[in-house]
Write a protein that holds these residues in place. Sequence first.
Motif, PDB file in Angstrom:
ATOM      1  N   PHE A   1       0.848  -1.184   0.000  1.00  0.00           N
ATOM      2  CA  PHE A   1       0.000   0.000   0.000  1.00  0.00           C
ATOM      3  C   PHE A   1       0.886   1.236   0.000  1.00  0.00           C
ATOM      4  N   SER A   2       0.556   2.168  -0.867  1.00  0.00           N
ATOM      5  CA  SER A   2       1.265   3.439  -0.932  1.00  0.00           C
ATOM      6  C   SER A   2       0.297   4.494  -1.451  1.00  0.00           C
ATOM      7  N   PRO A   3       0.665   5.763  -1.424  1.00  0.00           N
ATOM      8  CA  PRO A   3      -0.296   6.806  -1.785  1.00  0.00           C
ATOM      9  C   PRO A   3      -0.722   6.830  -3.254  1.00  0.00           C
ATOM     10  N   SER A   4       0.079   6.292  -4.175  1.00  0.00           N
ATOM     11  CA  SER A   4      -0.274   6.394  -5.587  1.00  0.00           C
ATOM     12  C   SER A   4       0.202   5.175  -6.353  1.00  0.00           C
TER      13      SER A   4
ATOM     14  N   VAL B   1       0.195   7.362   7.729  1.00  0.00           N
ATOM     15  CA  VAL B   1       0.843   6.194   7.130  1.00  0.00           C
ATOM     16  C   VAL B   1       1.333   6.542   5.728  1.00  0.00           C
ATOM     17  N   THR B   2       2.595   6.313   5.456  1.00  0.00           N
ATOM     18  CA  THR B   2       3.163   6.587   4.140  1.00  0.00           C
ATOM     19  C   THR B   2       3.320   5.332   3.293  1.00  0.00           C
ATOM     20  N   GLY B   3       3.264   4.187   3.918  1.00  0.00           N
ATOM     21  CA  GLY B   3       3.380   2.945   3.166  1.00  0.00           C
ATOM     22  C   GLY B   3       3.150   1.748   4.064  1.00  0.00           C
TER      23      GLY B   3
ATOM     24  N   GLN C   1       4.789  -4.761   7.282  1.00  0.00           N
ATOM     25  CA  GLN C   1       5.431  -3.557   7.790  1.00  0.00           C
ATOM     26  C   GLN C   1       4.502  -2.359   7.572  1.00  0.00           C
ATOM     27  N   ILE C   2       4.495  -1.467   8.547  1.00  0.00           N
ATOM     28  CA  ILE C   2       3.779  -0.205   8.440  1.00  0.00           C
ATOM     29  C   ILE C   2       4.773   0.926   8.663  1.00  0.00           C
ATOM     30  N   THR C   3       4.839   1.854   7.724  1.00  0.00           N
ATOM     31  CA  THR C   3       5.715   3.009   7.841  1.00  0.00           C
ATOM     32  C   THR C   3       4.852   4.258   7.993  1.00  0.00           C
TER      33      THR C   3
END
Length: 318
Positions: A141-144, A194-196, A230-232
């Motif tokens: 998962f990421s913003p785009s 969350v960024t990724g 992982q969660i960043t």
Amino acid sequence: MPRAIGANCRLLMIPEATYGTAPSGDWMRMPFLSCDLGAEQPLLDADVIGVGSSRDPAAPFLDTVTVQGQAVVPVDLINIGHWLRLLLGPPTSTGTSPNFIHSFGSGAAALPSNSIEIGYPDVPNYDLCTGVRADTLEIDFSPSGPATATFGLMGQGSTRGGTSAGGTPTSAAYTAFHKAQGAISRNGAALAQVTGARLTYANGMEMVRTIRADRKVEGVDPGIARATGQITARFADTTLLTQAQNNEPAEFAFAYMIDANRSLTFTLHEVYLALAKTPVEGPAGVEASFEFRAAFNATATRMMTAVLKNQQQASDYT
């Protein structure tokens, strides 16, 4: 002479009634980005002395056939359900037309198998892999960007031929999810900053090798299932840091959502976070990356639930 190119290749799939036996009929044509599923049979050296009159080796021999690889597929509204069935087993489905809810659960005692054919019509050549089971899923998962999923596959056998076994393939309507439609929540509340994120699920598959004249494996058996990732996040509060320090579980949900009736949600019912540093790496924002592991939850009676909401009937995924 034409050469095989990826743009013309086809991936067909159908559930098996008998393990390792490809059914007849019309198969499903699946959208995909890449696939390296296929058979490999390594050559082994024969360290035999005295065959010739010099130090040159005797002829090598072929070892056991191994069928495995990865398929990278788009996360879409309908076809992803067939991959989730292969990974987790048939779902429990509810709802009425046109809105259905398909719930896939981790930890099933037995998992289905599919036949998968990778076609190279330019040659022509068709690689038919049977007894295929899904071992792993990795999704990020990421913003785009486009939403994709990588499935690790293991099979029993592979045969190649000049014609397809897929009959007249059927295709489902294609509606893709995108990463901009992603959302992550913790204990039912949206998780901010969350960024990724990355989610990996594994069935712990083991290839069962027995003595067989055809050199195939006997089958592929599931072991202990695991969900990790992982969660960043930007370091804006201590929510995740406190959870990690206290070694307390929480429920996390990773979702793609088009609207209320079209979505895909992976819920990990009991997640533990590893303690992470908050490094300062210059004048930009501070981020922390938390590794996580999920466990069986007594209330949910499973570790993970994947819920797919779409217009497909229950029979499409059984």
